[in-house]
Design an enzyme around this catalytic site. Structure first.
Site, mmCIF file in Angstrom:
data_model
loop_
_atom_site.group_PDB
_atom_site.id
_atom_site.type_symbol
_atom_site.label_atom_id
_atom_site.label_comp_id
_atom_site.label_asym_id
_atom_site.label_seq_id
_atom_site.Cartn_x
_atom_site.Cartn_y
_atom_site.Cartn_z
ATOM 1 N N GLU A 46 4.730 9.533 -23.651
ATOM 2 C CA GLU A 46 4.721 10.314 -24.883
ATOM 3 C C GLU A 46 3.772 11.503 -24.796
ATOM 4 O OE1 GLU A 46 6.771 10.294 -27.178
ATOM 5 O OE2 GLU A 46 7.812 8.456 -26.629
ATOM 6 N N TYR A 72 2.835 12.078 -34.586
ATOM 7 C CA TYR A 72 4.064 11.776 -33.869
ATOM 8 C C TYR A 72 3.841 10.716 -32.794
ATOM 9 C CZ TYR A 72 7.388 11.588 -30.218
ATOM 10 O OH TYR A 72 8.230 11.068 -29.288
ATOM 11 N N ASP A 81 9.808 13.990 -34.589
ATOM 12 C CA ASP A 81 9.527 15.018 -33.583
ATOM 13 C C ASP A 81 10.484 16.184 -33.822
ATOM 14 O OD1 ASP A 81 11.972 14.079 -32.686
ATOM 15 O OD2 ASP A 81 11.480 14.542 -30.608
ATOM 16 N N CYS A 118 22.658 17.508 -30.479
ATOM 17 C CA CYS A 118 22.275 18.422 -31.562
ATOM 18 C C CYS A 118 21.123 19.306 -31.100
ATOM 19 C CB CYS A 118 21.887 17.603 -32.800
ATOM 20 S SG CYS A 118 21.775 18.564 -34.317
ATOM 21 N N CYS A 136 29.492 15.104 -31.178
ATOM 22 C CA CYS A 136 28.581 14.488 -32.145
ATOM 23 C C CYS A 136 29.276 13.417 -32.985
ATOM 24 C CB CYS A 136 28.005 15.560 -33.063
ATOM 25 S SG CYS A 136 26.856 14.889 -34.286
ATOM 26 N N CYS A 152 28.157 16.081 -41.221
ATOM 27 C CA CYS A 152 27.038 17.025 -41.090
ATOM 28 C C CYS A 152 27.120 18.123 -42.158
ATOM 29 C CB CYS A 152 27.072 17.637 -39.689
ATOM 30 S SG CYS A 152 25.775 18.873 -39.413
#
Length: 296
Positions: A42, A125, A143, A198, A208, A214
């Site tokens: 991370e 985060y 994020d 995306c 998607c 969407c």
DNA sequence: TAAGCGTGGCT
DNA sequence: TAGCCAAGCTT
């Protein structure tokens, strides 16, 4: 108009199913990975693409398989192994985090967000991500990928605002599936969707799983009309100057002379200012006789 | 709150 | 081509 949350719940199953079928098999996602491996990944992934992180993570984990192993090394070793990932202060902070884990947490990466948040280099985060990905905790992971997916699918905007807002965090929390196991998968699934489908430029809407839901697409995919994003200059900046000096140190087995260090940058005032800042940051250690090295 | 902090690939 | 962008954090 239905409440955003109820609309959002229709996203759960398609996104979870898509993730089951399309997730990348990254080493920090393997069942045998440790919380330490997740934390390292991370921090390395902060502002840095996966492809560049992979080889550095592998070597880092082989050298320092536990926080105590890293804490036993020098900060300079950490900066050297960081290589060209960028933002080398992250290496310093990860080293400091490892020392804190050894000294204050019995050598084990803490599993709750609040404790994780106290570690150097761990912000909102990263604390949420480690709690969720390493410990299966119910956490709100937000994020840049999550922000973009939510902005498009739920809010109907082409891109999120430059800075994270409270409303975005509240939305992300409201969108978490009720089931804890689904919630854990949802966090990583939305991130993965943002990373692979995306995307910021040229999103792959044909691939998607929630294109039909969407709000951005349903509105005709309008272009971004928010406040301007501040592009980062590079040529001639302190960052470029600092980068050159740290690179020289990283690529040198031992200390280097001040003359060598000064040779990487023309502007004398800027060069001196950057070197002072690097020393203040702990990335460079001055030695006797106008010599310098990575911190020992 | 906004600016500073590396690096390199992609369009 | 020159921005734009990438699993942010700190001050």
């Amino acid at each position: 108009m239905p409440h955003p949350t109820s609309a959002g719940r229709r996203l759960h199953r398609p996104v979870l199913d898509w993730y089951a079928a399309h997730q990348r098999d990254l080493p920090w996602r393997l069942p045998q990975r440790s919380p330490w491996g997740v934390l390292v990944s991370e921090v390395m992934l902060q502002q840095t693409p996966v492809a560049r992180v992979l080889p550095v993570w592998e070597r880092w984990m082989s050298l320092w398989p536990s926080p105590s192993d890293l804490a036993a090394a020098t900060p300079g070793d950490a900066v050297r192994e960081w290589g060209r990932l960028g933002y080398p202060r992250r290496a310093l902070r990860l080293h400091a985090a490892a020392a804190a884990i050894r000294d204050a947490h019995g050598g084990a990466v803490p599993g709750d967000e609040a404790t994780l948040r106290t570690l150097p280099g761990v912000g909102d985060y990263t604390a949420a991500a480690v709690a969720a990905f390493a410990f299966g905790a119910r956490a709100t992971v937000v994020d840049t990928n999550v922000r973009r997916v939510h902005a498009r699918a739920v809010t109907g905007d082409a891109l999120p605002a430059p800075a994270l807002t409270r409303a975005e965090v509240d939305l992300a929390t409201a969108l978490l599936p009720d089931d804890d196991t689904d919630a854990a998968t949802w966090n990583v699934a939305v991130m993965e969707l943002g990373a692979l489908v995306c995307t910021a430029r040229a999103p792959r809407c044909a691939e998607c799983p929630v294109a039909h839901l969407c709000r951005w697409r349903l509105a005709g995919s309008p272009t971004y009309d928010g406040p301007p994003r501040r592009g980062q200059r590079w040529e001639g900046t302190d960052r470029q100057c600092r980068g050159r000096m740290v690179q020289l140190l990283r690529d040198s087995p031992g200390p280097v002379s001040g003359a060598q260090l000064r040779a990487v940058w023309e502007d004398e005032a800027q060069r001196d200012r950057c070197l002072d800042a690097l020393v203040a940051d702990g990335l460079v250690e001055p030695l006797e006789g106008d010599r310098f090295r990575l911190p020992g």
